[in-house]
Scaffold this motif. Structure first.
Motif, PDB file in Angstrom:
ATOM      1  N   LEU A 173       0.828  -1.207   0.000  1.00  0.00           N
ATOM      2  CA  LEU A 173       0.000   0.000   0.000  1.00  0.00           C
ATOM      3  C   LEU A 173       0.860   1.254   0.000  1.00  0.00           C
ATOM      4  N   PHE A 174       2.011   1.196   0.668  1.00  0.00           N
ATOM      5  CA  PHE A 174       2.913   2.353   0.718  1.00  0.00           C
ATOM      6  C   PHE A 174       3.431   2.695  -0.674  1.00  0.00           C
ATOM      7  N   THR A 175       3.614   1.683  -1.519  1.00  0.00           N
ATOM      8  CA  THR A 175       4.057   1.909  -2.896  1.00  0.00           C
ATOM      9  C   THR A 175       2.903   2.271  -3.810  1.00  0.00           C
ATOM     10  N   LEU A 176       1.731   1.705  -3.570  1.00  0.00           N
ATOM     11  CA  LEU A 176       0.584   1.923  -4.440  1.00  0.00           C
ATOM     12  C   LEU A 176      -0.038   3.307  -4.247  1.00  0.00           C
ATOM     13  N   ALA A 177      -0.002   3.835  -3.025  1.00  0.00           N
ATOM     14  CA  ALA A 177      -0.675   5.104  -2.730  1.00  0.00           C
ATOM     15  C   ALA A 177      -0.183   6.261  -3.583  1.00  0.00           C
ATOM     16  N   PRO A 178       1.135   6.500  -3.729  1.00  0.00           N
ATOM     17  CA  PRO A 178       1.562   7.625  -4.592  1.00  0.00           C
ATOM     18  C   PRO A 178       1.117   7.476  -6.038  1.00  0.00           C
ATOM     19  N   ILE A 179       1.044   6.224  -6.527  1.00  0.00           N
ATOM     20  CA  ILE A 179       0.592   6.007  -7.907  1.00  0.00           C
ATOM     21  C   ILE A 179      -0.872   6.387  -8.043  1.00  0.00           C
ATOM     22  N   LEU A 180      -1.692   5.993  -7.062  1.00  0.00           N
ATOM     23  CA  LEU A 180      -3.117   6.324  -7.105  1.00  0.00           C
ATOM     24  C   LEU A 180      -3.352   7.808  -6.881  1.00  0.00           C
ATOM     25  N   LEU A 217     -16.262  12.120 -15.659  1.00  0.00           N
ATOM     26  CA  LEU A 217     -14.973  11.461 -15.461  1.00  0.00           C
ATOM     27  C   LEU A 217     -14.092  12.271 -14.517  1.00  0.00           C
ATOM     28  N   ILE A 218     -14.090  13.581 -14.644  1.00  0.00           N
ATOM     29  CA  ILE A 218     -13.276  14.428 -13.768  1.00  0.00           C
ATOM     30  C   ILE A 218     -13.764  14.325 -12.326  1.00  0.00           C
ATOM     31  N   ILE A 219     -15.072  14.314 -12.119  1.00  0.00           N
ATOM     32  CA  ILE A 219     -15.615  14.171 -10.761  1.00  0.00           C
ATOM     33  C   ILE A 219     -15.218  12.825 -10.167  1.00  0.00           C
ATOM     34  N   ALA A 220     -15.255  11.762 -10.976  1.00  0.00           N
ATOM     35  CA  ALA A 220     -14.854  10.432 -10.504  1.00  0.00           C
ATOM     36  C   ALA A 220     -13.369  10.391 -10.173  1.00  0.00           C
ATOM     37  N   ASP A 221     -12.537  11.106 -10.928  1.00  0.00           N
ATOM     38  CA  ASP A 221     -11.105  11.133 -10.647  1.00  0.00           C
ATOM     39  C   ASP A 221     -10.819  11.792  -9.300  1.00  0.00           C
ATOM     40  N   PHE A 222     -11.545  12.837  -8.973  1.00  0.00           N
ATOM     41  CA  PHE A 222     -11.366  13.470  -7.664  1.00  0.00           C
ATOM     42  C   PHE A 222     -11.758  12.521  -6.538  1.00  0.00           C
ATOM     43  N   ALA A 223     -12.765  11.666  -6.758  1.00  0.00           N
ATOM     44  CA  ALA A 223     -13.152  10.680  -5.746  1.00  0.00           C
ATOM     45  C   ALA A 223     -12.053   9.636  -5.566  1.00  0.00           C
ATOM     46  N   LEU A 224     -11.369   9.242  -6.642  1.00  0.00           N
ATOM     47  CA  LEU A 224     -10.262   8.287  -6.531  1.00  0.00           C
ATOM     48  C   LEU A 224      -9.108   8.875  -5.732  1.00  0.00           C
ATOM     49  N   PHE A 225      -8.901  10.171  -5.835  1.00  0.00           N
ATOM     50  CA  PHE A 225      -7.850  10.840  -5.073  1.00  0.00           C
ATOM     51  C   PHE A 225      -8.078  10.669  -3.571  1.00  0.00           C
ATOM     52  N   LEU A 226      -9.340  10.668  -3.134  1.00  0.00           N
ATOM     53  CA  LEU A 226      -9.664  10.488  -1.721  1.00  0.00           C
ATOM     54  C   LEU A 226      -9.207   9.126  -1.222  1.00  0.00           C
ATOM     55  N   VAL A 227      -9.442   8.081  -2.001  1.00  0.00           N
ATOM     56  CA  VAL A 227      -9.023   6.725  -1.602  1.00  0.00           C
ATOM     57  C   VAL A 227      -7.505   6.655  -1.460  1.00  0.00           C
ATOM     58  N   ALA A 228      -6.781   7.263  -2.369  1.00  0.00           N
ATOM     59  CA  ALA A 228      -5.321   7.222  -2.334  1.00  0.00           C
ATOM     60  C   ALA A 228      -4.772   7.948  -1.101  1.00  0.00           C
ATOM     61  N   ILE A 229      -5.402   9.044  -0.710  1.00  0.00           N
ATOM     62  CA  ILE A 229      -4.934   9.792   0.459  1.00  0.00           C
ATOM     63  C   ILE A 229      -5.085   8.953   1.731  1.00  0.00           C
ATOM     64  N   ILE A 230      -6.244   8.306   1.889  1.00  0.00           N
ATOM     65  CA  ILE A 230      -6.449   7.446   3.067  1.00  0.00           C
ATOM     66  C   ILE A 230      -5.454   6.296   3.060  1.00  0.00           C
ATOM     67  N   MET A 231      -5.199   5.738   1.898  1.00  0.00           N
ATOM     68  CA  MET A 231      -4.257   4.634   1.791  1.00  0.00           C
ATOM     69  C   MET A 231      -2.847   5.057   2.181  1.00  0.00           C
ATOM     70  N   SER A 232      -2.428   6.260   1.775  1.00  0.00           N
ATOM     71  CA  SER A 232      -1.074   6.719   2.096  1.00  0.00           C
ATOM     72  C   SER A 232      -0.897   6.948   3.593  1.00  0.00           C
ATOM     73  N   GLY A 233      -1.908   7.505   4.252  1.00  0.00           N
ATOM     74  CA  GLY A 233      -1.794   7.721   5.691  1.00  0.00           C
ATOM     75  C   GLY A 233      -1.827   6.428   6.480  1.00  0.00           C
ATOM     76  N   TYR A 234      -2.666   5.465   6.059  1.00  0.00           N
ATOM     77  CA  TYR A 234      -2.763   4.188   6.765  1.00  0.00           C
ATOM     78  C   TYR A 234      -1.503   3.347   6.574  1.00  0.00           C
ATOM     79  N   ALA A 235      -0.964   3.314   5.365  1.00  0.00           N
ATOM     80  CA  ALA A 235       0.182   2.453   5.077  1.00  0.00           C
ATOM     81  C   ALA A 235       1.460   2.930   5.735  1.00  0.00           C
ATOM     82  N   SER A 236       1.544   4.205   6.127  1.00  0.00           N
ATOM     83  CA  SER A 236       2.776   4.732   6.704  1.00  0.00           C
ATOM     84  C   SER A 236       3.023   4.258   8.120  1.00  0.00           C
TER      85      SER A 236
END
Length: 505
Positions: A173-180, A217-236
């Motif tokens: 997850l620590f590696t995947l989060a910056p990509i997402l 599509l742009i609105i959906a991309d902003f929603a994906l950004f939210l998942v990546a942020i939570i993943m980066s904080g949890y994986a650290s």
């Protein structure tokens, strides 16, 4: 996806620059070499993604260095000499040649249009291409000589720095989060129309793919950004990173609802979710005029969506040591960094497309120069909005997290609902501004594009009353915004109490 890649286009069917390039690859550009439909389309897909990545990287470096210089001048530091030893004389030395080179084709086209002078053959097209190339060359010489020197050094340092992973972190997850985190910024660029040109006798847009649901599509991309942020904080596996991620998640969830409402106002205005159609509907009236409340709401939300001051609580260094990305370094940190600044440009581009007419402006080069002037006006509007993000960072103080949530739930959300309701009423009451100056003709059973003056003669008494009522309210709201900006920028504040001397005795 494979079936989509296997589509073969002709020049008459190509609506975007990407499709034109696919046609070119499929028509044997080099003798003896020809790509099939599948490989031509796959090659253009990879090329488009690589080009977007490099463009985002260059924009990140440029905006970051520009921000440093503006902040230096606003905070009374060394100003133009802050980076690269740039003086005012050197700045004029590169700006004047670029302005002259861009003005030459405009003057030549103007002489041909307004006078009997006629330039033979393709003289104007060749002169325009040469002047544009020279202006771009002067720009690159200046940027690489002075402007981006520190930025390129920072980029090389980040890409070659040691990549550290915390001991108990979740490595996957620590590696995947910056990509997402970076992926939404990459995908949203696919549907942004940067301009238009005439190729093969019809209009082709400067974009990768013209989707009917580009805004969605742009609105959906902003929603994906939210998942990546939570993943980066949890994986650290760091409590400060986790708190920063939770702050960011709460803030994004809060602000995405009014953002959706403001963009729905644009969809009602244009009658479409297609970004090119939204721009085309703004030929008579820019959407920022009838949708002024929605425009202001989205402007504020754009600051929160990009973590810019005063909404930069998830990265508050004095509280969270850097927030959700505190444990990241090297290339992973660079992806967070690139995505933040590319999102600044992206939300500015979305505002330009949805509210400011996109690439539309005084097309002074005529149809042959449309490819240049459309891109010029799009970038002028977009960078004007980018400058506001920089100005906001230099002037606005950070506010508390409870104030951020209070402002969104108790002010922005009700205001966005009211703006959406007013837009719906405007569409129902045939308000010409809310219908992109299109009025339904009951005799021909079709829309007519008319001026506002002509539309008023076609409205009923109740519809005219709604028109003038909304116009008065819009003028009052605009005057209030001007007064508020004047008060913030120019009114000198005085402390209510006299300051006391602090002593240790």
């Amino acid at each position: 996806m494979i079936l989509a890649l296997q589509q073969a286009f002709s020049y008459q069917d190509a609506d975007t620059i990407w499709e034109v390039l696919r046609v070119w690859l499929n028509t044997e550009p080099v003798p003896g070499w020809r790509f099939g439909p599948f490989w031509a389309n796959a090659l253009m897909l990879v090329t488009a993604l690589v080009f977007i990545f490099l463009l985002e990287l260059l924009l990140t470096i440029g905006i970051q260095i520009w921000e440093r210089r503006v902040l230096g001048r606003m905070q009374s530091r060394r100003g133009p000499n802050f980076l690269g030893n740039i003086t005012t004389r050197q700045l004029r030395g590169f700006m004047i040649p670029i302005i002259v080179l861009l003005a030459i084709p405009a003057v030549l086209y103007g002489l041909e249009y307004w006078t009997p002078v006629f330039w033979p053959g393709r003289t104007l097209t060749i002169v325009t291409a040469i002047c544009t190339f020279l202006a771009f060359a002067v720009y690159l010489v200046y940027m690489f000589g002075y402007y981006w020197r520190q930025g390129l050094a920072d980029a090389l340092k980040l890409f070659t720095k040691e990549d550290v992973v915390p001991l108990n972190a979740d490595r996957f997850l620590f590696t995947l989060a910056p990509i997402l985190v970076y992926l939404p910024a990459l995908l949203s660029w696919i549907v942004i129309p940067f301009g238009v040109a005439i190729i093969g006798g019809h209009y082709c847009y400067y974009m990768v793919q013209d989707l009917n649901v580009g805004l969605l599509l742009i609105i959906a991309d902003f929603a994906l950004f939210l998942v990546a942020i939570i993943m980066s904080g949890y994986a650290s596996n760091n409590k400060y990173a986790l708190v920063g991620a939770m702050r960011e998640a709460a803030m994004l969830l809060t602000y995405e609802v009014p953002m959706l409402m403001s963009l729905l106002c644009v969809a009602l205005f244009a009658g479409s979710l297609n970004l090119t159609e939204i721009v085309e509907r703004q030929s008579m009236t820019w959407a920022a005029l009838p949708l002024l409340p929605a425009f202001v709401i989205y402007f504020v939300i754009a600051l929160a969506e990009t973590n810019r001051p005063p909404f930069d609580l998830p990265e508050a260094q004095n509280e969270l040591l850097g927030g959700y990305l505190v444990e990241y370094s090297g290339l992973r940190f660079a992806l967070f960094y690139v995505s933040e600044y590319s999102n600044v440009f992206l939300v500015s581009a979305i505002m330009t497309v949805c509210f400011l007419g996109g690439w539309k402006g005084p097309m002074f080069l005529g149809p042959d120069g449309l490819w240049l002037t459309s891109l010029f006006w799009f970038l002028v509007k977009t960078y004007g909005l980018v400058y506001f993000f920089i100005w906001a960072r230099a002037t606005m103080p950070r506010i508390r997290i409870d104030q951020i949530m209070f402002f969104a739930w108790k002010f922005l959300l009700p205001a966005s609902v009211v703006a959406l309701a007013i837009t719906a009423l405007g569409v129902v009451n045939r308000h010409p501004w809310f219908n992109a100056n299109r009025i339904w003709d009951t005799e021909k059973y079709d829309y007519m594009v008319v001026t506002t003056k002509e539309a008023l003669t076609m409205l009923t008494a109740a519809e005219r009353a709604f028109f003038w009522g909304y116009t008065v309210l819009t003028v009052v709201f605009a005057l209030f915004l001007i007064w508020l900006a004047w008060r913030v920028l120019f009114v000198r504040r005085r402390h209510p109490l006299k300051r006391r001397e602090v002593t240790w005795s």
